[in-house]
Design an enzyme around this catalytic site. Structure first.
Site, mmCIF file in Angstrom:
data_model
loop_
_atom_site.group_PDB
_atom_site.id
_atom_site.type_symbol
_atom_site.label_atom_id
_atom_site.label_comp_id
_atom_site.label_asym_id
_atom_site.label_seq_id
_atom_site.Cartn_x
_atom_site.Cartn_y
_atom_site.Cartn_z
ATOM 1 N N GLY A 144 0.836 -1.207 0.000
ATOM 2 C CA GLY A 144 0.000 0.000 0.000
ATOM 3 C C GLY A 144 0.868 1.252 0.000
ATOM 4 N NE ARG A 152 -2.179 -4.577 -0.896
ATOM 5 C CZ ARG A 152 -1.760 -3.818 0.120
ATOM 6 N NH1 ARG A 152 -0.624 -4.067 0.689
ATOM 7 N NH2 ARG A 152 -2.506 -2.803 0.540
ATOM 8 C CG ASP A 164 3.005 -6.649 7.238
ATOM 9 O OD1 ASP A 164 2.553 -5.989 6.279
ATOM 10 O OD2 ASP A 164 2.313 -7.466 7.876
ATOM 11 C CB THR A 208 2.781 0.863 6.157
ATOM 12 O OG1 THR A 208 1.404 0.576 6.507
ATOM 13 C CG2 THR A 208 3.619 0.590 7.397
ATOM 14 C CG ASP A 232 -1.697 -0.283 8.019
ATOM 15 O OD1 ASP A 232 -2.576 0.578 7.798
ATOM 16 O OD2 ASP A 232 -1.559 -1.304 7.328
ATOM 17 C CG ASP A 287 1.400 -2.741 10.538
ATOM 18 O OD1 ASP A 287 2.207 -2.054 9.870
ATOM 19 O OD2 ASP A 287 0.663 -3.593 10.026
ATOM 20 N NE ARG A 314 -2.439 -4.810 5.710
ATOM 21 C CZ ARG A 314 -2.834 -5.121 4.478
ATOM 22 N NH1 ARG A 314 -3.524 -6.208 4.255
ATOM 23 N NH2 ARG A 314 -2.527 -4.360 3.452
HETATM 24 O O1 F6P Z 1 -1.614 -1.274 4.674
HETATM 25 C C1 F6P Z 1 -2.240 -0.088 4.313
HETATM 26 C C2 F6P Z 1 -3.710 -0.309 4.099
HETATM 27 O O2 F6P Z 1 -4.285 0.923 3.708
HETATM 28 C C3 F6P Z 1 -4.463 -0.897 5.285
HETATM 29 O O3 F6P Z 1 -4.746 0.049 6.281
HETATM 30 C C4 F6P Z 1 -5.671 -1.465 4.590
HETATM 31 O O4 F6P Z 1 -6.207 -2.546 5.334
HETATM 32 C C5 F6P Z 1 -5.136 -1.942 3.279
HETATM 33 O O5 F6P Z 1 -3.919 -1.237 3.055
HETATM 34 C C6 F6P Z 1 -6.039 -1.737 2.105
HETATM 35 O O6 F6P Z 1 -5.413 -2.284 0.998
HETATM 36 P P1 F6P Z 1 -5.904 -2.075 -0.502
HETATM 37 O O7 F6P Z 1 -5.543 -0.682 -0.920
HETATM 38 O O8 F6P Z 1 -5.150 -3.107 -1.268
HETATM 39 O O9 F6P Z 1 -7.380 -2.270 -0.504
#
Ligand code: F6P
Length: 327
Positions: free
Chosen positions: A16, A77, A108, A131, A133, A135, A177
């Protein structure tokens, strides 16, 4: 491979996107070029490594990007990188472009990939935590977290106006997340009446009782911040569970979603990203081969790459307790 053999590095962003990734790319590219290293940008993270999507970078390639959200190197990803064939192809391409080491900017998932790159193929990697998050173990803050907090807080302030005007109950879902960092700090910053996090699971009776207490004291607007990874299943599911009891408070749900990921980085994130992007290249020059750069107690630190995702970073439970006292 010794520190001296690094002549050219690859830089990529993965997973992300987060505000400040561009500032980190800029710092890494400029620190590398100032030290006489060549730089290749790898577009679309691990997927671009496999698809041979490389671009040569210079000092000027990163002009005027410091203030921009997203990532000029794009992100993805990659499912292909999970396969042995995909990883072999990625390393073949890195070698073809004479890349001796990589700087990986991401979360991560990115660092799990970086661990494999080092452990399976001996490839030198340094990670930069990017990120929203927050985390990752090994750093007090990740790049993009501060911007996401401020973006969410501003959005919640606006929702508070409507909640207040109509004496409504709002359930607001924030990202993160499986972690509750964004929920905890935006909850405090916006004066939420209740904060629900995956790290501090609350039974539905507790949630009902707390809200009853809030409305009993004084019928007023109320905001519940729900982390997307909370046990309740998120704000929509929670709303279904509360509708019978709290429907009378004109309950509404708002899911902040991806607006939390975009936008121009705050000064805090720009400085953090500049510091860490630069430190990553310095770590490679100093001979480090599988670490993440971070900031702990205002000092730049190095953490073994595998620990960044295998160890869990804890939220500040004292802060959560304090939030209950002052709500
Ligand atoms: O890891 C960053 C994040 O924005 C999380 O907070 C969220 O769960 C996820 O990515 C959403 O991912 P995507 O953009 O692939 O829907």
């Amino acid at each position: 491979m010794t520190a001296n053999t690094i002549r050219r590095i690859g830089v990529f962003t993965s997973g992300g996107d987060s505000p400040g990734m561009n500032a980190a790319i800029r710092a890494a590219v400029r620190t590398a070029t100032k030290n006489g290293l060549g730089v290749m940008g790898i577009r679309f993270g691990y997927q671009g490594m496999i698809d041979d999507d490389f671009v040569e970078m210079y000092h000027e390639s990163v002009s005027n990007i410091l203030q921009r959200g997203g990532t000029i190197l794009k992100s993805a990803r990659s499912d292909d990188f999970r396969t042995e064939a995909g990883r072999k192809k990625a390393v073949e391409n890195l070698r073809k472009h004479k890349i001796d080491a990589v700087v990986a900017i991401g979360g991560d998932g990115t660092f799990r990939g970086a661990t494999v790159l080092h452990d399976e193929f001996g490839y030198p990697v340094v990670g930069v935590p990017g990120t929203i998050d927050n985390d990752l173990f090994g750093t007090d803050e990740t790049i993009g977290y501060d911007t996401a907090l401020n973006t969410a807080m501003e959005a919640i302030d606006k929702i508070r106006d409507t909640a207040d005007a109509h004496d409504r109950l709002f359930l607001i879902e924030v990202m993160g997340r499986e972690a509750g960092f964004i929920a905890l700090e935006t909850g405090i910053a916006s004066g939420a009446e209740l904060i629900l996090l995956p790290e501090a699971v609350k039974k539905i009776e507790y949630i009902r009782n707390t809200l009853n207490d809030v409305f009993k004291v004084q019928r007023r607007s109320s905001i519940v911040i729900v982390a997307e990874g909370d046990e309740t299943g998120g704000a929509l599911t929670l709303a279904d569970k509360l509708r019978d009891d709290f429907g009378k408070y004109d309950m509404r749900v708002s899911i902040l979603g991806h607006l939390q990921r975009g936008g121009s980085p705050t000064s805090h994130d720009r400085v953090l990203a500049s510091r860490l992007g630069s430190a990553a290249v310095q770590a490679l020059l100093d001979g480090h081969r599988s670490v993440m750069v971070g900031v702990i107690n205002y000092k730049t630190t190095l953490t073994p790459m595998h620990k960044t995702w295998s160890k869990k970073k804890s939220i500040d439970f004292e802060l959560l307790e304090m939030a209950k006292v002052i709500r």
